[in-house]
Design a protein around this motif. Structure first.
Motif, PDB file in Angstrom:
ATOM      1  N   UNK A   1      44.539 -17.859  42.913  1.00 21.29           N
ATOM      2  CA  UNK A   1      44.713 -18.708  44.094  1.00 21.29           C
ATOM      3  C   UNK A   1      43.383 -19.362  44.452  1.00 21.29           C
ATOM      4  N   UNK A   2      43.471 -20.621  44.858  1.00 15.81           N
ATOM      5  CA  UNK A   2      42.285 -21.301  45.381  1.00 15.81           C
ATOM      6  C   UNK A   2      42.612 -21.840  46.757  1.00 15.81           C
ATOM      7  N   UNK A   3      41.736 -21.540  47.703  1.00 20.50           N
ATOM      8  CA  UNK A   3      41.970 -21.978  49.073  1.00 20.50           C
ATOM      9  C   UNK A   3      40.791 -22.805  49.549  1.00 20.50           C
ATOM     10  N   UNK A   4      41.103 -23.874  50.261  1.00 21.77           N
ATOM     11  CA  UNK A   4      40.010 -24.645  50.840  1.00 21.77           C
ATOM     12  C   UNK A   4      40.494 -25.251  52.144  1.00 21.77           C
ATOM     13  N   UNK A   5      39.578 -25.489  53.036  1.00 23.45           N
ATOM     14  CA  UNK A   5      39.995 -26.092  54.295  1.00 23.45           C
ATOM     15  C   UNK A   5      38.835 -26.342  55.222  1.00 23.45           C
ATOM     16  N   UNK A   6      39.110 -27.194  56.194  1.00 25.26           N
ATOM     17  CA  UNK A   6      38.100 -27.497  57.204  1.00 25.26           C
ATOM     18  C   UNK A   6      38.746 -27.483  58.583  1.00 25.26           C
ATOM     19  N   UNK A   7      38.087 -26.792  59.497  1.00 27.01           N
ATOM     20  CA  UNK A   7      38.501 -26.833  60.895  1.00 27.01           C
ATOM     21  C   UNK A   7      37.521 -27.760  61.606  1.00 27.01           C
ATOM     22  N   UNK A   8      38.056 -28.700  62.375  1.00 27.33           N
ATOM     23  CA  UNK A   8      37.194 -29.728  62.962  1.00 27.33           C
ATOM     24  C   UNK A   8      37.566 -29.949  64.428  1.00 27.33           C
ATOM     25  N   UNK A   9      37.249 -28.989  65.293  1.00 30.71           N
ATOM     26  CA  UNK A   9      37.623 -29.158  66.706  1.00 30.71           C
ATOM     27  C   UNK A   9      36.695 -30.129  67.439  1.00 30.71           C
ATOM     28  N   UNK A  10      37.292 -30.940  68.287  1.00 30.09           N
ATOM     29  CA  UNK A  10      36.515 -31.840  69.152  1.00 30.09           C
ATOM     30  C   UNK A  10      36.141 -31.100  70.434  1.00 30.09           C
ATOM     31  N   UNK A  11      35.389 -31.792  71.282  1.00 29.58           N
ATOM     32  CA  UNK A  11      34.929 -31.201  72.532  1.00 29.58           C
ATOM     33  C   UNK A  11      36.074 -30.522  73.287  1.00 29.58           C
ATOM     34  N   UNK A  12      35.853 -29.279  73.638  1.00 27.80           N
ATOM     35  CA  UNK A  12      36.836 -28.531  74.419  1.00 27.80           C
ATOM     36  C   UNK A  12      37.954 -27.928  73.600  1.00 27.80           C
ATOM     37  N   UNK A  13      37.982 -28.201  72.309  1.00 28.64           N
ATOM     38  CA  UNK A  13      39.090 -27.699  71.500  1.00 28.64           C
ATOM     39  C   UNK A  13      38.724 -26.418  70.753  1.00 28.64           C
TER      40      UNK A  13
END
Lengths: 416, 253
Positions: free
Chosen positions: A263-275
Motif C-alpha cells: 500500500x502507498x498512502x499520500x496526502x496533504x491537510x491544508x487548513x485555512x485560518x480558524x480551520x
C-alpha cells in the motif's frame, strides 16, 4: 458527548426512513445502540484534537424534492467514468463493463450482507453512519476486469441540505486480478455535516487506487473513515487531500492481511485560518511480507490547526514487514499549529520500519533564491507551498485529476 | 557620480549577524566591463555578491550603491532582478517539488511583466530553453526535474548559467561559480559567459583562483581583503596572485 447533545431532535434523526428492507435489521441494531454511545472526545487518543464543541446542532436529512445535476464539474473535461450524487440523490452513473454499481437502497440480501461489514474501528460516528445512512453505493468489480478509465465519484451537497447531517457509505469490492481507480471528489456549498464511511475489499492481485479530494464549504464539517482490506499480492494507492471544511478528519485503516500486499498512502491537510484538519492513518501488517509507504504533509495557515496521527501496527507473525512513514508540516503563520504523532507498535522482530516528522516554516534561502530571479515574494511563497505539497501529489501525476488537484492546492496557498 | 557608470559602490560597510563583513568597499563598473574580485577566504567576496543581490541578512550600515544611477539599496531582490542584476549562486539552493522549467518560465515572465512586456507562452519558451541547453551541453531532462534537487555540483552551475542566459542581465555576478567544477564544466561555463559579453553587459566575477580567468579574460582585477578592496590592476594582477598567494598583499597593505 452523546448523540442527544449535538442534535436536539436526535430522535428525528433516528426516525429517518431506513435505506432498504435488506439493510433494515443492521440499521435498527445501530439505532438501538446509538443513544447510549459516547462520541469520541479529548479522552480518545485517535480523536484527541478534534474540536467536537464545533459540531453544531444538526437537522436530520430531508431528501430534496428537486435536485439539479452539476454541469460545471471539472471532471466533465476528463476522460473518465462518472457517478454523480447531489444532496444524497443519485443523478447519474456511467455504465462500466464488468462493474456493477448498486445504490445501497437497491442492494439485494447477499449484497447487503457485504455492505453491513463490521469495521474494525468502532466509534459512535461509524454507528451514526450505519443508523442514519442517507446515500451510498456498492461497487463490485468482477475478477480479472481491468477498468481502463477512473471512476469519478462526485458527492456534492448544496444549500438545500444546509445544516443537515448526511451519512454516506461507499463499499467497493475488487475480485481477483481486477484493476480499478476511483477519484472521489467531495464538495459542498453550505454548512453541512457529511459523515462518510468507505470500505474497500481487494482480492488477490487486485490493484486499486483512490484519490480523495475534499473541498467542502468553509463552515462544513467532514468526517471520513475508510477501511481497506488487502488480499495476497494486492496493491493499493490511497490519496487524501483535505482542502476545505471547518472541521475535517480523514481516517484510513489499511489491513494488510494477504502476503505480499502493498500500500502507498499520500496526502496533504491544508487548513485555512480558524480551520482544523486531521489525517489519521492506521496500518495493520497482519501477515509476513507486506509493505507500506506513507507520505503525508500539512500546510497550516495562521491560526489554523492540523493533526497527523499515523499508527503502524505490526503483528507478531508479520515478519519481513517493510513500513515507511514520513510526515512534514509547514507553518505559514506565527499562530499556526501542527501536531504530529507517529506511533509504531511492532511485535515482530525481523522488520524494517521507519518514521520521521519535521515541522518548519518557509526556508529563507529558498525564498531569496526565487526572489533573486525576479519572482515576487508572494508568488515565490506560493511556489514553495506548491512544491512542499508536490511530494504528495507526485504519485498522482498520471491521474486525470492531477492538474485540478495541483491548481486547488495552489489556490488554497493564495487564498489568505 | 558620472552617469556612464553601471554600478557605483561608495565606501560600503555591511554586517551580517552583527559581524562586520564589508568595511568601506568602493568599486566602479562601466557597461561592458568584466571585473574580477579575488581574495582569501573570509575576505568578504561572497558578502559583496549578496549585498548586491539584496539578501536580507546582509545589512548595509554605511555607504551608497548606485545602479544605473538609481539607489540600489532601496530595491527588493526581485526589483533588482527585473532591472537586470543576476547573481549566479556559489551554492545554488535545492528546492524539491518546484519544477525547474516552470520556475524558469515564472522568473522569465516576471521580468518581462515588470518591464511591460507580454509573458511568453509555454511552448515558445520551452523551445528557447532547449536551445540554450544545447549551448550549455546540458541534458534537457534537467528541465523536468525539481529545481537543483539532487543535481551534482556541475549540473547546478550549468543550471545557473542557463538562468543567466535566459534573463540576459545587465550586471551578472558570478559568485565563485568555478568552485567544485571539473575542467569540462569550467570550459562550458566560461563559453556561456563569453558568449554574453558585449559592450552593454558587465560581469563581476568573484573567484579564488586564477584558473577561471584563463577562460574569462577580465578587464580589471581587484583584491579584496578584510572587507575592502586593497589592490586593483589589470589581468596580470591575477597571475601575480596565483604565483605569490595572498600573504604578500597583507604585508604590502
Amino acid at each position: 458527548m452523546q448523540v442527544a447533545s449535538f442534535s436536539p431532535n436526535w430522535q428525528a434523526l433516528l426516525d429517518q426512513p431506513l435505506i432498504s428492507d435488506a439493510l433494515a435489521s443492521w440499521q435498527k441494531a445501530a439505532r438501538a445502540e446509538l443513544p447510549e454511545l459516547r462520541f469520541p472526545s479529548r479522552r480518545d487518543e485517535a480523536w484527541r484534537y478534534v474540536p467536537h464543541r464545533r459540531v453544531p446542532k444538526l437537522k436530520p436529512y430531508a431528501e430534496p424534492s428537486q435536485v439539479k445535476p452539476r454541469y460545471d464539474h471539472p471532471s466533465l473535461e476528463w476522460d473518465v467514468y462518472r457517478l454523480q450524487c447531489i444532496d444524497g440523490v443519485l443523478i447519474s452513473s456511467d455504465v462500466i463493463k464488468g462493474v456493477r454499481i448498486t445504490p445501497l437502497s437497491k442492494c439485494d440480501e447477499e449484497q447487503s450482507r457485504f455492505v453491513a461489514h463490521e469495521l474494525s474501528e468502532k466509534d459512535a460516528w461509524i454507528r451514526l453512519n450505519q443508523a442514519c445512512l442517507t446515500h451510498g453505493f456498492l461497487i463490485e468489480v468482477d475478477a480479472g476486469i481491468k477498468v481502463e478509465k477512473p471512476l469519478v465519484i462526485i458527492d456534492h451537497t448544496t444549500s438545500q441540505v444546509a445544516k443537515q447531517c448526511l451519512n454516506a457509505r461507499y463499499v467497493i469490492k475488487l475480485g481477483e486480478d481486477a484493476s480499478f481507480d476511483v477519484i472521489m471528489h467531495q464538495s459542498s456549498d453550505s454548512d453541512v455535516l457529511v459523515n462518510t464511511v468507505s470500505v474497500i475489499d481487494l482480492g488477490q492481485r487486485a490493484r486499486f487506487s483512490s484519490l480523495r479530494i475534499q473541498q467542502m464549504h468553509s463552515e462544513a464539517l467532514c468526517f471520513h473513515q475508510q477501511e481497506v482490506i488487502q488480499g495476497d499480492c494486492s496493491e493499493a494507492h490511497l490519496g487524501q487531500f483535505l482542502l476545505g471544511a471547518s472541521v475535517s478528519r480523514d481516517a484510513v485503516h489499511v489491513v494488510l492481511q494477504g502476503t505480499e500486499a502493498r500500500v502507498e498512502l499520500s496526502g496533504t491537510a491544508f487548513p485555512r485560518t480558524g480551520q482544523f484538519a486531521n489525517i489519521y492513518s492506521h496500518l495493520t501488517h497482519g501477515v509476513p511480507h507486506t509493505s507500506a509507504k506513507q507520505q503525508y504533509r500539512s500546510i497550516v495557515h495562521d491560526k489554523a490547526q492540523s493533526v497527523f496521527y499515523g499508527r503502524v501496527h505490526v503483528l507478531p507473525n508479520a515478519q519481513k514487514t517493510a513500513s515507511y512513514q514520513h510526515n512534514a508540516n509547514l507553518l505559514l503563520g506565527q499562530r499556526a499549529q501542527a501536531n504530529s504523532k507517529p506511533e509504531l507498535e511492532i511485535y515482530a522482530d525481523d522488520v524494517i520500519c521507519s518514521h520521521g516528522s519535521t515541522t518548519g516554516q518557509l526556508a529563507d534561502d529558498q525564498l531569496f533564491y526565487l526572489r533573486s530571479r525576479g519572482i515576487p515574494e508572494n508568488q515565490a511563497s506560493a511556489l514553495l507551498v506548491d512544491g512542499f505539497a508536490g511530494v504528495t501529489t507526485d504519485p498522482w501525476k498520471d491521474s486525470p485529476a492531477y492538474d485540478f488537484l495541483s491548481d486547488a492546492i495552489a489556490l488554497r496557498g493564495k487564498e489568505e | 557620480m558620472s552617469s556612464d557608470l553601471l554600478l557605483d559602490i561608495k565606501n560600503v560597510c555591511a554586517s551580517v549577524e552583527e559581524k562586520q563583513v564589508l568595511k568601506g568597499l568602493s568599486l566602479q563598473i562601466k557597461p561592458g566591463e568584466v571585473h574580477a574580485i579575488m581574495g582569501p577566504n573570509g575576505a568578504g567576496k561572497s558578502s559583496l555578491s549578496n549585498v548586491l543581490a539584496g539578501r536580507d541578512a546582509f545589512k548595509v550600515t554605511d555607504g551608497e550603491i548606485a545602479y544605473c544611477g538609481e539607489d540600489l539599496l532601496e530595491l527588493s531582490p526581485e526589483e533588482r532582478a527585473h532591472k537586470g542584476i543576476f547573481m549566479a549562486f556559489q551554492y545554488p539552493v535545492e528546492i524539491p517539488g518546484v519544477n525547474n522549467l516552470y520556475f524558469m518560465r515564472s522568473a522569465f515572465n516576471a521580468k518581462r511583466e515588470a518591464n511591460g512586456e507580454e509573458p511568453m507562452e509555454a511552448y515558445p519558451f520551452m523551445m528557447k530553453v532547449q536551445q540554450l541547453c544545447g549551448e550549455l551541453e546540458m541534458n534537457p531532462d534537467f528541465l523536468k526535474r525539481a529545481l537543483n534537487d539532487g543535481f551534482s555540483g556541475g549540473e547546478k552551475k550549468r543550471n545557473e548559467m542557463l538562468q543567466m542566459m535566459l534573463l540576459e542581465p545587465k550586471l551578472a555576478i558570478l559568485d565563485e561559480t568555478d568552485s567544485g567544477l571539473d575542467i569540462d564544466a569550467l570550459r562550458v561555463i566560461s563559453n556561456a559567459v563569453n558568449s554574453l559579453r558585449n559592450t552593454e553587459r558587465s560581469f563581476l566575477v568573484v573567484t579564488h583562483y586564477q584558473r577561471l580567468l584563463d577562460y574569462i579574460k577580465p578587464d580589471f582585477v581587484h583584491v579584496l581583503a578584510n572587507g575592502k578592496i586593497v589592490k586593483s590592476g589589470d589581468a596580470s594582477l591575477a597571475l601575480e596572485l596565483e604565483e605569490k598567494g595572498y600573504a604578500w598583499i597583507n604585508e604590502e597593505v
